[in-house]
Design a protein around this motif. Structure first.
Motif, short mmCIF file in Angstrom:
data_model
loop_
_atom_site.label_atom_id
_atom_site.label_comp_id
_atom_site.label_asym_id
_atom_site.label_seq_id
_atom_site.Cartn_x
_atom_site.Cartn_y
_atom_site.Cartn_z
N LYS A 309 0.81 -1.22 0.00
CA LYS A 309 0.00 0.00 0.00
C LYS A 309 0.84 1.27 0.00
CE LYS A 309 -3.78 -2.45 0.36
NZ LYS A 309 -4.66 -2.61 -0.81
N ILE A 310 2.01 1.23 0.63
CA ILE A 310 2.79 2.45 0.81
C ILE A 310 4.26 2.24 0.44
CG2 ILE A 310 3.58 4.17 2.48
CD1 ILE A 310 1.07 3.57 4.12
N LEU A 311 4.78 3.15 -0.39
CA LEU A 311 6.21 3.28 -0.60
C LEU A 311 6.63 4.55 0.15
CD1 LEU A 311 6.68 2.44 -4.40
CD2 LEU A 311 7.50 1.12 -2.45
N PRO A 312 7.30 4.41 1.30
CA PRO A 312 7.55 5.56 2.17
C PRO A 312 8.64 6.49 1.62
CG PRO A 312 8.63 3.64 3.05
CD PRO A 312 7.85 3.17 1.86
N GLU A 313 8.80 7.61 2.28
CA GLU A 313 9.78 8.60 1.83
C GLU A 313 11.20 8.03 1.86
OE1 GLU A 313 9.77 12.05 4.32
OE2 GLU A 313 9.42 10.89 6.14
N TYR A 314 11.96 8.44 0.86
CA TYR A 314 13.37 8.06 0.70
C TYR A 314 13.59 6.56 0.52
CZ TYR A 314 14.38 12.81 2.36
OH TYR A 314 14.44 14.17 2.50
N VAL A 315 12.55 5.79 0.24
CA VAL A 315 12.69 4.33 0.25
C VAL A 315 13.76 3.83 -0.71
CG1 VAL A 315 10.75 4.01 -1.37
CG2 VAL A 315 11.43 2.15 0.16
N PHE A 316 13.84 4.40 -1.92
CA PHE A 316 14.87 4.01 -2.88
C PHE A 316 15.75 5.20 -3.27
CE2 PHE A 316 11.53 0.78 -3.62
CZ PHE A 316 12.29 -0.36 -3.41
N SER A 317 15.81 6.20 -2.44
CA SER A 317 16.62 7.38 -2.70
C SER A 317 18.09 7.00 -2.88
CB SER A 317 16.48 8.37 -1.55
OG SER A 317 17.37 9.44 -1.70
N GLY A 318 18.69 7.50 -3.94
CA GLY A 318 20.12 7.26 -4.17
C GLY A 318 20.46 5.89 -4.73
N CYS A 319 19.44 5.11 -5.10
CA CYS A 319 19.70 3.78 -5.67
C CYS A 319 19.97 3.94 -7.17
CB CYS A 319 18.51 2.86 -5.43
SG CYS A 319 18.20 2.50 -3.69
N GLN A 320 21.19 4.30 -7.49
CA GLN A 320 21.52 4.65 -8.87
C GLN A 320 21.63 3.46 -9.80
OE1 GLN A 320 24.70 7.51 -9.19
NE2 GLN A 320 23.88 8.79 -7.56
#
Length: 396
Positions: A309-320
């Motif tokens: 239901k939820i993808l929270p903040e920063y969950v994949f941040s920086g996953c280049q």
């Protein structure tokens, strides 16, 4: 003439002579062990004795003693001993520092307290299988011992492997009790297979997570920060009934390459932050993911649960390295900065009709995917959701 040898008194000399007269000349030193009862202090003056093969230590096989009964440890230069019968007792070989090899031929299911303590030069220890109980300090300061068979062990006492050289601690479900500091200062342990019993359990039993390369959980639950910052950890195996990976459990494990998440339902906050070598993740059963769970990790291919239901903040941040991820069909919310600095320009995101909330800067400074959505959806989203996005949106 026998009595002129250091440590051989009249009684022992007579027994040797009687045995020789009845059985002929000794052709092998092992035959000496057949001479009944070597008396107390039999070898106290044998300072050059380097190898001893005996039937038992003590008055009889039913009245076993420590090695002090036969040899003075202060002047001892004994390097190898073989004992054929009897029993191990408390302090059996304690502080006979010169010993390098011990072969216990008889069966024993218990290693008594301090039995081998202080044997810093011991490199070869041969015990009968089926050892079940290891009492406190049994191998304390045996710094040269590199291995031990834990397969049948059910109990390990306090400080039993304190400052040893063992490399692998592979326990089974049968091992239900491990004492405080059992493995403290044993810095060569790179593989651990254990059951967990509560918060900070590995620290309580003295297993240093900083040196572990492979970890397998036999039973129990992971706890927050269990391997946080452990930059040598490469592989983790979890049992089928382990369904939660808590906050920061593997944060900054920069060499972590393999962890089976197919049975995981809950992943906490910052759980895999900085796991640069972690590439593929099967999250098909995950129903809850915490804030920044995979931030700055090396994940490339991610399979999400369609019921998430939820993808929270920063969950994949920086996953280049992230190139392939599915958007759950029942997704309700995407938190701010969720895909910040990612590079997914060749992927198509079809935003589901269920998506009601989208935070700010979701694709901040990202080579974002092609995003398909219904224009009416945006009314309930943050006005900044697409701000600083390098990609574009498509409206059907």
């Amino acid at each position: 003439e026998l009595e002129t040898l250091s440590g051989i008194g009249p009684s022992t000399a007579l027994k040797i002579i009687n045995y020789r007269e009845e059985n002929g000349k000794f052709t092998d030193r092992k035959q000496l062990m057949k001479v009944s009862k070597l008396g107390e202090k039999a070898f106290y003056k044998c300072s050059r004795l380097s190898e001893l093969i005996i039937n038992f230590i003590g008055e009889s096989t039913k009245d076993s003693k420590s090695l002090d009964y036969l040899i003075d440890k202060e002047s001892c230069s004994l390097k190898k001993i073989v004992v054929y019968s009897g029993a191990l007792v408390k302090n059996t070989f304690k502080n006979y520092i010169s010993l390098e090899s011990i072969n216990v031929k008889f069966a024993t299911d218990t290693i008594p307290e301090s039995c081998f303590e202080g044997l810093s030069n011991l490199t070869e220890l041969i015990l009968s299988p089926k050892t079940k109980v290891i009492e406190p300090m049994a191998f304390k300061n045996c710094s040269s011992i590199q291995s031990f068979d834990f397969n049948d062990v059910v109990s390990i006492g306090e400080e039993s492997f304190y400052n040893t050289g063992i490399q692998n601690v592979v326990l089974t479900k049968k091992c239900t009790e491990i004492g405080v500091n059992a493995f403290t200062a044993s810095r060569n342990i790179s593989k651990a297979v254990v059951a967990l019993k509560g918060q900070n359990y590995l620290a309580r039993i003295g297993l240093s997570t900083k040196e572990i390369v492979e970890f397998s959980l036999v039973s129990g639950e992971l706890y927050p920060n269990i391997f946080n910052g452990c930059d040598k950890l490469e592989k983790v195996e979890l049992p089928a009934d382990c369904t939660t990976i808590p906050d920061k459990a593997f944060s900054m494990c920069s060499k972590l390459q393999s962890i089976d998440t197919k049975n995981i339902a809950i992943i906490g906050e910052e759980t895999f932050v900085g796991c640069k070598e972690l590439k593929n993740l099967n999250l098909a059963k995950v129903l809850q993911i915490g804030k920044a769970a995979f931030k700055d990790s090396g994940v490339k291919d991610v399979i999400l649960n369609d019921a998430l239901k939820i993808l929270p903040e920063y969950v994949f941040s920086g996953c280049q390295s992230l190139t392939n991820i599915n958007i759950p069909k029942t997704l309700l919310e995407i938190g701010g900065y969720a895909f910040e600095k990612t590079k997914m320009k060749n992927q198509v995101f079809i935003m589901p009709a269920s998506l009601k909330t989208v935070g700010a800067y979701v694709f901040n400074d990202a080579d974002s995917p092609v995003i398909h959505l219904r224009k009416a959806q945006e009314s309930s989203w943050s006005s900044l959701w697409g701000k600083a996005c390098k990609g574009h949106c498509g409206y059907p």
